[in-house]
Design a protein around this motif. Structure first.
Motif: not given
Length: 67
Positions: A1-13, A40-44
């Motif tokens: 699993m990787i963890t990513l920081k997405v600074p502009e992510m602010s809402c459900g959309h 965002v944590k992703v296992a892929s």
């Protein structure tokens, strides 16, 4: 699993858009979104570069956080 920081992510959309972009690359990807920490944590099965590119193409800058 990787963890990513997405600074502009602010809402459900944002979360829905990012999840959709990741699952378009790998429909079986497990995606965990935390709006409070903007992570965002992703296992892929897809590689990290491809996943990060999908988020960027959806319009969101991102960076990998240490494991």
């Amino acid at each position: 699993m990787i963890t990513l920081k997405v600074p502009e992510m602010s809402c459900g959309h944002c979360a829905k858009t990012i999840t959709g972009a990741l699952q378009a690359i790998d429909p079986g990807a497990a995606v965990e979104i935390d709006l409070g920490t903007q992570t965002v944590k992703v296992a892929s099965a897809a590689d990290e570069a491809r996943l990060r590119a999908a988020i960027a193409e959806a319009g969101y800058e991102n960076e990998k956080l240490p494991a």
